[in-house]
Motif scaffolding. Structure first.
Motif, PDB file in Angstrom:
ATOM      1  N   ALA A  50       1.110  -1.347  -0.447  1.00  0.00           N
ATOM      2  CA  ALA A  50      -0.280  -0.181   0.453  1.00  0.00           C
ATOM      3  C   ALA A  50       1.054   1.545   0.053  1.00  0.00           C
ATOM      4  O   ALA A  50       1.557   0.719   0.544  1.00  0.00           O
ATOM      5  N   LYS A  51       0.631   2.445  -0.776  1.00  0.00           N
ATOM      6  CA  LYS A  51       1.196   3.730  -1.133  1.00  0.00           C
ATOM      7  C   LYS A  51       1.355   4.610   0.653  1.00  0.00           C
ATOM      8  O   LYS A  51       2.898   5.266   0.941  1.00  0.00           O
ATOM      9  N   ILE A  52       0.775   4.197   1.169  1.00  0.00           N
ATOM     10  CA  ILE A  52       1.035   4.577   3.015  1.00  0.00           C
ATOM     11  C   ILE A  52       1.910   3.728   3.585  1.00  0.00           C
ATOM     12  O   ILE A  52       2.694   4.327   4.557  1.00  0.00           O
ATOM     13  N   HIS A  53       2.720   2.991   3.055  1.00  0.00           N
ATOM     14  CA  HIS A  53       4.058   2.916   3.783  1.00  0.00           C
ATOM     15  C   HIS A  53       5.184   3.114   3.837  1.00  0.00           C
ATOM     16  O   HIS A  53       5.488   3.876   2.792  1.00  0.00           O
ATOM     17  N   TYR A  54       6.178   3.031   4.620  1.00  0.00           N
ATOM     18  CA  TYR A  54       6.856   3.805   5.623  1.00  0.00           C
ATOM     19  C   TYR A  54       8.084   2.981   3.996  1.00  0.00           C
ATOM     20  O   TYR A  54       9.068   4.143   3.546  1.00  0.00           O
ATOM     21  N   THR A  55       8.037   1.995   3.883  1.00  0.00           N
ATOM     22  CA  THR A  55       9.039   1.590   3.140  1.00  0.00           C
ATOM     23  C   THR A  55       9.417   1.630   1.777  1.00  0.00           C
ATOM     24  O   THR A  55      10.649   1.743   1.206  1.00  0.00           O
ATOM     25  N   ASN A  56       7.594   2.096   1.254  1.00  0.00           N
ATOM     26  CA  ASN A  56       7.671   2.461   0.008  1.00  0.00           C
ATOM     27  C   ASN A  56       9.203   3.392  -1.348  1.00  0.00           C
ATOM     28  O   ASN A  56       9.803   2.842  -1.601  1.00  0.00           O
ATOM     29  N   LYS A  57       9.342   4.573  -0.215  1.00  0.00           N
ATOM     30  CA  LYS A  57      10.115   5.455  -0.011  1.00  0.00           C
ATOM     31  C   LYS A  57      11.647   5.013  -0.119  1.00  0.00           C
ATOM     32  O   LYS A  57      12.409   5.828  -0.989  1.00  0.00           O
ATOM     33  N   GLY A  58      12.245   4.267   0.449  1.00  0.00           N
ATOM     34  CA  GLY A  58      13.461   3.765   0.844  1.00  0.00           C
ATOM     35  C   GLY A  58      13.271   3.043  -0.765  1.00  0.00           C
ATOM     36  O   GLY A  58      14.543   3.195  -1.560  1.00  0.00           O
ATOM     37  N   ILE A  59      12.515   1.867  -0.922  1.00  0.00           N
ATOM     38  CA  ILE A  59      12.449   1.123  -2.046  1.00  0.00           C
ATOM     39  C   ILE A  59      12.714   2.287  -3.283  1.00  0.00           C
ATOM     40  O   ILE A  59      13.718   1.345  -4.200  1.00  0.00           O
ATOM     41  N   LEU A  60      12.216   2.871  -3.682  1.00  0.00           N
ATOM     42  CA  LEU A  60      12.292   3.883  -4.638  1.00  0.00           C
ATOM     43  C   LEU A  60      13.435   4.637  -4.736  1.00  0.00           C
ATOM     44  O   LEU A  60      13.735   5.154  -5.913  1.00  0.00           O
ATOM     45  N   GLU A  61      13.893   5.419  -3.593  1.00  0.00           N
ATOM     46  CA  GLU A  61      15.246   5.872  -2.787  1.00  0.00           C
ATOM     47  C   GLU A  61      16.415   5.734  -3.696  1.00  0.00           C
ATOM     48  O   GLU A  61      17.560   6.224  -4.338  1.00  0.00           O
ATOM     49  N   ASN A  62      16.168   3.861  -3.304  1.00  0.00           N
ATOM     50  CA  ASN A  62      17.999   3.129  -3.816  1.00  0.00           C
ATOM     51  C   ASN A  62      17.559   2.230  -4.167  1.00  0.00           C
ATOM     52  O   ASN A  62      18.474   1.632  -4.285  1.00  0.00           O
ATOM     53  N   LYS A  63      16.482   1.788  -5.228  1.00  0.00           N
ATOM     54  CA  LYS A  63      16.370   0.779  -5.836  1.00  0.00           C
ATOM     55  C   LYS A  63      16.347  -0.415  -5.662  1.00  0.00           C
ATOM     56  O   LYS A  63      17.029  -1.163  -6.013  1.00  0.00           O
ATOM     57  N   SER A  64      16.447  -0.603  -4.965  1.00  0.00           N
ATOM     58  CA  SER A  64      16.442  -2.366  -4.029  1.00  0.00           C
ATOM     59  C   SER A  64      15.763  -2.739  -2.783  1.00  0.00           C
ATOM     60  O   SER A  64      14.981  -1.857  -1.979  1.00  0.00           O
ATOM     61  N   PHE A  65      15.588  -4.280  -2.289  1.00  0.00           N
ATOM     62  CA  PHE A  65      15.304  -4.308  -1.616  1.00  0.00           C
ATOM     63  C   PHE A  65      15.139  -5.953  -1.431  1.00  0.00           C
ATOM     64  O   PHE A  65      15.961  -6.611  -1.705  1.00  0.00           O
ATOM     65  N   SER A  66      14.681  -6.533   0.268  1.00  0.00           N
ATOM     66  CA  SER A  66      15.457  -7.316   0.199  1.00  0.00           C
ATOM     67  C   SER A  66      13.654  -8.356   0.433  1.00  0.00           C
ATOM     68  O   SER A  66      12.258  -7.561   1.090  1.00  0.00           O
ATOM     69  N   ILE A  67      14.005  -9.295   0.503  1.00  0.00           N
ATOM     70  CA  ILE A  67      13.078 -10.271   1.263  1.00  0.00           C
ATOM     71  C   ILE A  67      13.535 -11.498   2.353  1.00  0.00           C
ATOM     72  O   ILE A  67      14.084 -12.202   1.921  1.00  0.00           O
ATOM     73  N   CYS A  68      12.834 -11.049   3.282  1.00  0.00           N
ATOM     74  CA  CYS A  68      13.664 -12.253   4.372  1.00  0.00           C
ATOM     75  C   CYS A  68      12.607 -13.168   5.328  1.00  0.00           C
ATOM     76  O   CYS A  68      11.560 -12.940   4.866  1.00  0.00           O
ATOM     77  N   LEU A  69      12.625 -14.503   4.682  1.00  0.00           N
ATOM     78  CA  LEU A  69      11.741 -16.087   5.276  1.00  0.00           C
ATOM     79  C   LEU A  69      11.803 -16.024   7.249  1.00  0.00           C
ATOM     80  O   LEU A  69      13.460 -16.746   7.420  1.00  0.00           O
ATOM     81  N   PRO A  70      11.310 -15.409   7.501  1.00  0.00           N
ATOM     82  CA  PRO A  70      11.359 -16.304   9.164  1.00  0.00           C
ATOM     83  C   PRO A  70      10.897 -17.371   9.305  1.00  0.00           C
ATOM     84  O   PRO A  70      10.038 -17.557   8.513  1.00  0.00           O
ATOM     85  N   SER A  71      11.392 -17.741  10.212  1.00  0.00           N
ATOM     86  CA  SER A  71      10.700 -19.280  10.530  1.00  0.00           C
ATOM     87  C   SER A  71       9.314 -18.489  11.979  1.00  0.00           C
ATOM     88  O   SER A  71       9.525 -17.729  12.290  1.00  0.00           O
ATOM     89  N   GLU A  72       8.981 -19.906  11.897  1.00  0.00           N
ATOM     90  CA  GLU A  72       8.592 -19.346  13.098  1.00  0.00           C
ATOM     91  C   GLU A  72       8.662 -19.458  14.794  1.00  0.00           C
ATOM     92  O   GLU A  72       8.200 -18.640  15.176  1.00  0.00           O
TER      93      GLU A  72
END
Length: 172
Positions: A50-72
């Motif tokens: 959703a556009k309201i998320h704070y994280t979007n700004k960082g992805i757009l600025e840095n042109k990168s992101f991570s996807i981490c898989l947490p365990s239980e």
């Protein structure tokens, strides 16, 4: 067959923690809707935020992101990252953060699997941004590997199941 309406039946899905540097600091957001766009090389994954998320700004600025898989084992921390905003809370303080080759996609050492992605494209919807990332590298704890591949039984991924919420139960 019984028609049940336009119900998304692709649950459960693994819960993930998406990381991005925002204003020079690592931030993480709980995300359950991750898409695999292909299995070739290069490989592309997508996330819808959703556009309201704070994280979007960082992805757009840095042109990168991570996807981490947490365990239980990271259920409490993942839930916290899903209910708190990075605008007011340092969620990265919960984790041992590390960076790979991209240097701008924070990842979580406590997550048995972390992937760093270069931003390839953004689909701009009215309420959401769909980020398409090119998979740059995957990092996995040796304890979740079988013959060099991620073994989901060993990973014990945290699962998100919206159908539980729709029935009045917890979703993580």
């Amino acid at each position: 067959m019984t028609s049940i309406g336009p119900v998304n039946a692709l649950y459960p899905m693994p819960a993930t923690l998406v990381g991005a540097n925002v204003n020079g600091k690592p931030n993480f957001l709980a995300v359950a809707h991750v898409g695999i766009l292909n299995h070739g090389t290069p490989q592309y994954l997508s996330i819808g935020l959703a556009k309201i998320h704070y994280t979007n700004k960082g992805i757009l600025e840095n042109k990168s992101f991570s996807i981490c898989l947490p365990s239980e084992d990271l259920m409490v921390e993942t839930d916290y990252c899903g209910i708190m905003t990075g605008k007011k809370t340092d969620k990265a303080a919960l984790f041992d953060v590390f960076y790979g080759d991209l240097k701008t996609a924070p990842m979580i050492r406590q997550c048995p699997v972390s992937m760093e992605l270069k931003l390839h494209d953004v689909l701009d919807f009215k309420t959401h941004d769909i980020f398409i990332g090119e998979l740059a590298e995957t990092y996995a704890d040796d304890g979740v590997l079988t013959d060099g591949a991620v073994d989901m039984a060993k990973l014990r991924p945290l699962l998100f199941d919206r159908s539980f919420r729709d029935r009045g139960n917890a979703c993580l």
